[in-house]
Design an enzyme around this catalytic site. Structure first.
Site, PDB file in Angstrom:
ATOM      1  N   ARG A   1       0.832  -1.209   0.000  1.00  0.00           N
ATOM      2  CA  ARG A   1       0.000   0.000   0.000  1.00  0.00           C
ATOM      3  C   ARG A   1       0.870   1.264   0.000  1.00  0.00           C
ATOM      4  O   ARG A   1       0.771   2.099   0.877  1.00  0.00           O
ATOM      5  CB  ARG A   1      -0.987  -0.011   1.175  1.00  0.00           C
ATOM      6  CG  ARG A   1      -1.961  -1.172   1.098  1.00  0.00           C
ATOM      7  CD  ARG A   1      -3.013  -1.151   2.186  1.00  0.00           C
ATOM      8  NE  ARG A   1      -3.837  -2.360   2.081  1.00  0.00           N
ATOM      9  CZ  ARG A   1      -4.767  -2.731   2.966  1.00  0.00           C
ATOM     10  NH1 ARG A   1      -5.005  -1.965   4.017  1.00  0.00           N
ATOM     11  NH2 ARG A   1      -5.450  -3.841   2.793  1.00  0.00           N
ATOM     12  N   ASN A   2       1.647   1.373  -1.037  1.00  0.00           N
ATOM     13  CA  ASN A   2       2.573   2.498  -1.179  1.00  0.00           C
ATOM     14  C   ASN A   2       2.290   3.334  -2.433  1.00  0.00           C
ATOM     15  O   ASN A   2       3.163   3.497  -3.268  1.00  0.00           O
ATOM     16  CB  ASN A   2       4.010   1.958  -1.231  1.00  0.00           C
ATOM     17  CG  ASN A   2       4.433   1.288   0.051  1.00  0.00           C
ATOM     18  OD1 ASN A   2       4.670   1.951   1.041  1.00  0.00           O
ATOM     19  ND2 ASN A   2       4.539  -0.033   0.035  1.00  0.00           N
TER      20      ASN A   2
END
Length: 472
Positions: free
Chosen positions: A248-249
């Site tokens: 989740r970057n």
């Protein structure tokens, strides 16, 4: 006036294109503009730059590091929706037994604290240190939000959590030690829009910790949803450093209300994934310009793309504008294998738009690694250095080191921030040191914070905040 103030700020920090680009993008005149159109501070950028509902309000001094009570951050932040500015008379760590839930029309000015600033961590709380719910016009700058694991399993320990909010500005934060996302933006049957996260460190999400799902080190979740009739978009992530988060970057959804723009960020050392794009919430328009994605010691072969698109809802679509992005595989820490900007589906979803991004001017990606780390996190040039945790993250990026962690102790725990105090004899919210010798001000006489400052043309309190933040 405002653009010239921003030019002055940009000259001092070598960011001319950014400062004026944001103002011009907002449609502001270079010779002056109505007070209602002036951005939150000189050089404010992105979709959240007009978070100004706190203007004209009370200036409240934070004089206690207690969780609650008179003089605390909670007492200022949760005091209804009346316009107010929270300034800090002291530095140190605030340990929370429950989350702070700010009201609207609020500026929390962490740049006003002396020393190494203010750090928020959890005590017995099993939620995020700050939870913004159904609020608008909030500015939050120069703070360290580092909750740590909950005593009992909890799925809702973010470093910063937002649900349903508009005109929100977050800058120069240190977001660490969450067991869910470090930065979470959610929508539940309402609207989340006009939001900026800039120049912040988003790092060290705790992996095998107290989240009930187990492994859960997460960077940022943008426009997740529950219920129906959701609107989420007009979100800017600019100039942030994401490091040592499993995935989740960021993880991004969106709707037709407007784009999510991810510009000039550094994404370093995930385990399995860099950015993820989804169509769960609605039609996503995603702008990805001038970013750097770099593998690190923890990165596996699974992280083969800087952006991966996933389609699950037939009625929704994803549009991607991506250009001038870099993917790095440095010899001393990168693994072998494919590494490119877009996965196959993301390549199919590309569109051309030379006018994007619309919310901020982009630096060339070739300058990002040299320039972004100089201004990221809770540091202020000339008056506040990075604390040991922010320094550790910055050094790990520079030396291609670091790893995903499971506990706070693996990186030395929370730093002990000295409890320093600064004098404000007249109790007008501005320190004696700043007022001394400044034309029209007197540290022994309460000054009208909304009178015009002779030197900048801003209200005195805004000149104070901007000066301490390095904006001017």
């Amino acid at each position: 006036m405002d653009c010239w103030i921003s030019i002055w700020a940009a000259l001092r920090t070598k960011w001319i294109g950014l400062a004026c680009g944001a103002l011009i993008a907002a449609g502001l005149s270079t010779t002056g503009t109505a007070e209602s159109m002036r951005p939150a501070f000189p050089g404010a950028i992105g979709f959240g730059r007009n978070a100004t509902g706190w203007r004209g309000g009370e200036v409240v001094a934070i004089t206690s590091l207690a969780d609650a009570g008179p003089g605390t951050l909670r007492d200022c932040a949760e005091n209804g929706d009346r316009p107010r500015i929270c300034v800090f008379s002291l530095s140190g760590t605030i340990k929370l037994e429950r989350p702070i839930r700010p009201g609207s029309n609020l500026y929390i000015a962490g740049q006003t604290a002396p020393g190494l600033g203010v750090q928020l961590r959890n005590g017995t709380s099993a939620r995020s240190p700050i939870e913004i719910e159904e609020a608008h016009d909030i500015v939050l700058r120069f703070l360290k939000l580092r909750p740590g694991p909950s005593l009992e399993p909890s799925p809702v320990v973010d470093a910063l959590s937002i649900e349903n909010g508009e005109r929100l500005y977050f800058g120069n934060l240190s977001l660490m030690f969450a067991t869910d996302e470090n930065f979470s933006l959610h929508v539940s049957g309402q609207v989340s829009s006009d939001i900026t996260l800039e120049r912040s460190i988003v790092a060290y999400g705790l992996d095998r910790s107290s989240h009930p799902k187990g492994k859960h080190s997460k960077g940022a979740l943008i426009c997740s949803k529950e219920g129906t009739d959701n609107q989420c978009g007009r979100v800017t992530l600019w100039g942030n450093l994401f490091a040592h988060n499993r995935d989740r970057n960021p993880d991004v959804n969106g709707t037709d209300i407007g784009p999510v723009e991810v510009v000039n960020n550094i994404f370093y050392n995930p385990i399995s994934q860099f950015g993820e794009l989804y169509d769960h919430t609605g039609n996503l328009r995603f702008v990805y310009v001038g970013n750097v994605a770099a593998k690190g010691p923890s990165t596996t072969l699974r992280a083969a793309w800087a952006l991966e698109a996933f389609e699950y809802v037939d009625a929704h679509d994803i549009t991607i504008i991506a250009r001038d992005n870099q993917v790095l595989r440095r010899a001393d820490c990168a693994r072998n294998g494919q590494f490119s900007v877009l996965n196959p589906l993301a390549r199919m979803k590309q569109a051309e738009d030379p006018e994007a991004p619309e919310s901020v001017a982009a630096l060339p990606s070739s300058e990002v690694l040299a320039r972004i780390p100089l201004r990221v996190g809770d540091q202020i040039g000339g008056r506040r250095v990075s604390d040991p945790l922010d320094t550790l993250v910055l050094n790990s990026l520079a030396k291609c080191k670091g790893r995903i962690i499971n506990s706070v102790e693996e990186v030395g725990g929370w730093p002990e921030l000295a409890e320093l105090f600064q004098r404000d004899r007249d109790e007008d919210g501005m320190s004696d040191d700043w007022e001394t010798g400044r034309p029209g001000l007197d540290p022994d006489r309460p000054n009208d914070p909304w009178a015009i400052d002779i030197q900048t043309g801003l209200p005195v309190i805004e000149a104070y905040l901007a000066n301490l933040a390095g904006d001017i």
